[in-house]
Design an enzyme around this catalytic site. Sequence first.
Site: not given
Length: 232
Positions: A24, A137, A150, A154, A183
Amino acid sequence: MVTTDGSDQPKTRSALITGAAGGLGTAIADALAPTHTLLLAGRPSDRLDALAARLGAPTWPLDLADPDSIESAAEVLTDLDVLIHNAGVAYPGRVAESSAEEWRATFEVNVVGAVALTLALLPALRSARGQVVFVNSGAGIKASAGLASYSASKFALRSFADSLRADEPDLRVTSVHPGRIDTEMQRDLIAYEERDYVPEQFLSPATVAAMVANAVNAPADAHVHEIVVRPR
């Protein structure tokens, strides 16, 4: 900062991209190269060097988990129009499978590192009445199973972006919340989920990069607060 790329079109704005060597990050660099002078930030690597050579842009050694690295990267930057927080880490795992060390490592890069770099570059961004873009995200809006640390990081990053926007009215602050992107990180997550990887199910890096570029290149009287994009 005013430079040219050999064409008749001047580049009058600068942009620093963290995690530039990733899929990205590279796509964002490609999307902004026609309009911005780029600073490609990340840990030294052959991929980062290759991107820099292709775009004719300097690399900017940076490790978001290392406060000294952040200070060194920022101390010589007195002129910056756009800061794009793209670097991030993820440790797949449900809450019971996660460890405190993974939580610390996730927050160190995804939150504390992003905050520290923003604070270090705030004088330059203020001077330019610039813009900060946080590549967040979908997990920063709704927690995802199997991504406990994670998702939490975020959510925290989204809150920091909201606070920065409220406290620094001269800056444009944008949070981008994409769904799953094709990705290497996504491949690791799908492997953890023990599913077959089908690239067509995910957003392409170029698509998300185009959303970022649209926000960055929005007219001066427009302030894009948040972008939410999902695969069709």
